[in-house]
Design a protein around this motif. Structure first.
Motif, PDB file in Angstrom:
ATOM      1  N   GLY A  30       0.813  -1.221   0.000  1.00 28.56           N
ATOM      2  CA  GLY A  30       0.000   0.000   0.000  1.00 28.56           C
ATOM      3  C   GLY A  30       0.842   1.264   0.000  1.00 28.56           C
ATOM      4  N   SER A  31       2.005   1.209   0.643  1.00 29.31           N
ATOM      5  CA  SER A  31       2.845   2.408   0.717  1.00 29.31           C
ATOM      6  C   SER A  31       3.479   2.767  -0.620  1.00 29.31           C
ATOM      7  N   VAL A  32       3.529   1.823  -1.556  1.00 29.38           N
ATOM      8  CA  VAL A  32       4.091   2.128  -2.871  1.00 29.38           C
ATOM      9  C   VAL A  32       3.064   2.111  -4.001  1.00 29.38           C
ATOM     10  N   VAL A  33       1.830   1.674  -3.729  1.00 27.89           N
ATOM     11  CA  VAL A  33       0.782   1.639  -4.761  1.00 27.89           C
ATOM     12  C   VAL A  33       0.598   2.987  -5.463  1.00 27.89           C
ATOM     13  N   PRO A  34       0.576   4.121  -4.753  1.00 24.73           N
ATOM     14  CA  PRO A  34       0.391   5.394  -5.461  1.00 24.73           C
ATOM     15  C   PRO A  34       1.460   5.688  -6.515  1.00 24.73           C
ATOM     16  N   ALA A  45      -5.224   9.734  -9.605  1.00 29.32           N
ATOM     17  CA  ALA A  45      -6.218   9.284  -8.628  1.00 29.32           C
ATOM     18  C   ALA A  45      -5.611   8.570  -7.417  1.00 29.32           C
ATOM     19  N   LEU A  46      -4.537   7.828  -7.613  1.00 31.68           N
ATOM     20  CA  LEU A  46      -3.944   7.115  -6.479  1.00 31.68           C
ATOM     21  C   LEU A  46      -3.295   8.059  -5.471  1.00 31.68           C
ATOM     22  N   HIS A  47      -3.102   9.312  -5.849  1.00 30.04           N
ATOM     23  CA  HIS A  47      -2.611  10.337  -4.923  1.00 30.04           C
ATOM     24  C   HIS A  47      -3.768  11.128  -4.319  1.00 30.04           C
ATOM     25  N   SER A  48      -4.973  10.634  -4.486  1.00 34.06           N
ATOM     26  CA  SER A  48      -6.164  11.286  -3.948  1.00 34.06           C
ATOM     27  C   SER A  48      -6.585  10.608  -2.651  1.00 34.06           C
ATOM     28  N   ILE A  49      -6.962  11.392  -1.702  1.00 32.24           N
ATOM     29  CA  ILE A  49      -7.475  10.851  -0.438  1.00 32.24           C
ATOM     30  C   ILE A  49      -8.766  10.066  -0.677  1.00 32.24           C
ATOM     31  N   THR A  50      -9.491  10.431  -1.711  1.00 29.54           N
ATOM     32  CA  THR A  50     -10.759   9.774  -2.036  1.00 29.54           C
ATOM     33  C   THR A  50     -10.553   8.289  -2.335  1.00 29.54           C
ATOM     34  N   VAL A  51      -9.520   7.958  -3.071  1.00 29.29           N
ATOM     35  CA  VAL A  51      -9.253   6.558  -3.412  1.00 29.29           C
ATOM     36  C   VAL A  51      -8.899   5.766  -2.152  1.00 29.29           C
ATOM     37  N   SER A  52      -8.072   6.331  -1.291  1.00 30.86           N
ATOM     38  CA  SER A  52      -7.688   5.635  -0.057  1.00 30.86           C
ATOM     39  C   SER A  52      -8.894   5.430   0.856  1.00 30.86           C
ATOM     40  N   ILE A  53      -9.722   6.456   0.987  1.00 29.32           N
ATOM     41  CA  ILE A  53     -10.924   6.337   1.827  1.00 29.32           C
ATOM     42  C   ILE A  53     -11.896   5.340   1.209  1.00 29.32           C
ATOM     43  N   GLY A  54     -12.055   5.403  -0.112  1.00 32.81           N
ATOM     44  CA  GLY A  54     -12.941   4.460  -0.795  1.00 32.81           C
ATOM     45  C   GLY A  54     -12.500   3.020  -0.596  1.00 32.81           C
ATOM     46  N   LEU A  56     -10.670   1.866   1.880  1.00 30.14           N
ATOM     47  CA  LEU A  56     -10.907   1.524   3.279  1.00 30.14           C
ATOM     48  C   LEU A  56     -12.378   1.198   3.522  1.00 30.14           C
ATOM     49  N   ALA A  57     -13.276   1.984   2.962  1.00 28.34           N
ATOM     50  CA  ALA A  57     -14.718   1.750   3.143  1.00 28.34           C
ATOM     51  C   ALA A  57     -15.133   0.411   2.539  1.00 28.34           C
ATOM     52  N   VAL A  58     -14.670   0.127   1.338  1.00 32.47           N
ATOM     53  CA  VAL A  58     -15.008  -1.153   0.693  1.00 32.47           C
ATOM     54  C   VAL A  58     -14.477  -2.309   1.527  1.00 32.47           C
ATOM     55  N   LEU A  59     -13.242  -2.185   1.981  1.00 32.25           N
ATOM     56  CA  LEU A  59     -12.640  -3.235   2.793  1.00 32.25           C
ATOM     57  C   LEU A  59     -13.427  -3.466   4.084  1.00 32.25           C
ATOM     58  N   THR A  72      -5.404  -8.306   8.069  1.00 29.42           N
ATOM     59  CA  THR A  72      -4.382  -8.353   7.025  1.00 29.42           C
ATOM     60  C   THR A  72      -4.628  -7.280   5.981  1.00 29.42           C
ATOM     61  N   LEU A  73      -5.853  -7.184   5.492  1.00 32.67           N
ATOM     62  CA  LEU A  73      -6.177  -6.261   4.404  1.00 32.67           C
ATOM     63  C   LEU A  73      -6.089  -4.798   4.804  1.00 32.67           C
ATOM     64  N   LEU A  74      -6.262  -4.483   6.080  1.00 34.15           N
ATOM     65  CA  LEU A  74      -6.180  -3.084   6.522  1.00 34.15           C
ATOM     66  C   LEU A  74      -4.833  -2.437   6.205  1.00 34.15           C
ATOM     67  N   GLY A  75      -3.810  -3.252   6.075  1.00 35.82           N
ATOM     68  CA  GLY A  75      -2.494  -2.713   5.753  1.00 35.82           C
ATOM     69  C   GLY A  75      -2.467  -1.969   4.426  1.00 35.82           C
ATOM     70  N   LEU A  76      -3.285  -2.400   3.467  1.00 36.14           N
ATOM     71  CA  LEU A  76      -3.271  -1.765   2.142  1.00 36.14           C
ATOM     72  C   LEU A  76      -3.733  -0.307   2.186  1.00 36.14           C
ATOM     73  N   PRO A  77      -4.936   0.004   2.687  1.00 32.97           N
ATOM     74  CA  PRO A  77      -5.307   1.423   2.736  1.00 32.97           C
ATOM     75  C   PRO A  77      -4.471   2.230   3.722  1.00 32.97           C
ATOM     76  N   ILE A  78      -4.037   1.619   4.820  1.00 35.58           N
ATOM     77  CA  ILE A  78      -3.178   2.344   5.760  1.00 35.58           C
ATOM     78  C   ILE A  78      -1.878   2.736   5.067  1.00 35.58           C
ATOM     79  N   GLY A  79      -1.298   1.815   4.312  1.00 34.17           N
ATOM     80  CA  GLY A  79      -0.083   2.122   3.562  1.00 34.17           C
ATOM     81  C   GLY A  79      -0.305   3.232   2.549  1.00 34.17           C
ATOM     82  N   MET A  80      -1.472   3.214   1.886  1.00 34.27           N
ATOM     83  CA  MET A  80      -1.775   4.266   0.913  1.00 34.27           C
ATOM     84  C   MET A  80      -1.934   5.618   1.605  1.00 34.27           C
TER      85      MET A  80
END
Length: 160
Positions: A30-34, A45-54, A56-59, A72-80
């Motif tokens: 997640g920390s390198v996805v953007p 878009a990957l540098h948008s807070i909207t994508v990270s929040i979206g 997290l909400a889906v997860l 386990t999956l929470l690491g992805l949006p947290i990293g973003m």
């Protein structure tokens, strides 16, 4: 420019959550996805807070009912989220708040590369952090690396 994001994300999560069972594998991803925005020529878009929040909400919705996979999956949006923080992504309002400030993208450079030589210094710090984390977590050992690949747990994570 990814060592800066990996090293700072691991340190930040280690100090904030202090959970020795946290799975760092998806945090690292997640920390390198953007950085994938580079395929499109710069901050998108990957540098948008909207994508990270979206994400997290889906997860959270998809793993409701305290499913073990959630941790386990929470690491992805947290990293973003951490990428956005350590990148200074909020400096470009149009990208950070996309699509609320418009759906198009200009030729917006990555925030980290827009800093010039400071980015080189930050990457050097990141390489140092990663080397230090490698050492204190015993990842020089093939057994420790295999354990990390299978569990995502780092032995030197701060304890509660």
């Amino acid at each position: 420019m990814f060592f800066w994001f990996i090293g700072t994300a691991i340190l930040a999560v280690g100090f904030v959550f202090r959970d020795p069972r946290f799975d760092y594998r998806l945090l690292i991803v997640g920390s390198v996805v953007p950085l994938l925005d580079g395929v499109f020529g710069g901050a998108r878009a990957l540098h948008s807070i909207t994508v990270s929040i979206g994400l997290l909400a889906v997860l959270m919705l998809a793993t409701s009912g305290r499913k073990p996979i959630r941790k386990t999956l929470l690491g992805l949006p947290i990293g973003m989220f951490l990428h956005l923080v350590f990148d200074g992504a909020w400096n470009n309002t149009d990208v950070f708040w996309w699509p609320f400030t418009g759906v198009g993208f200009e030729d917006d450079p990555f925030p980290i590369t827009d800093r010039g030589l400071i980015s080189v210094a930050l990457e050097a710090v990141g390489i140092g952090l990663c080397a230090w984390l490698w050492r204190i977590n015993g990842l020089g050992s093939a057994t420790r690396r295999a354990t990390f690949r299978h569990t995502g747990v780092l032995i030197a994570a701060p304890q509660r």
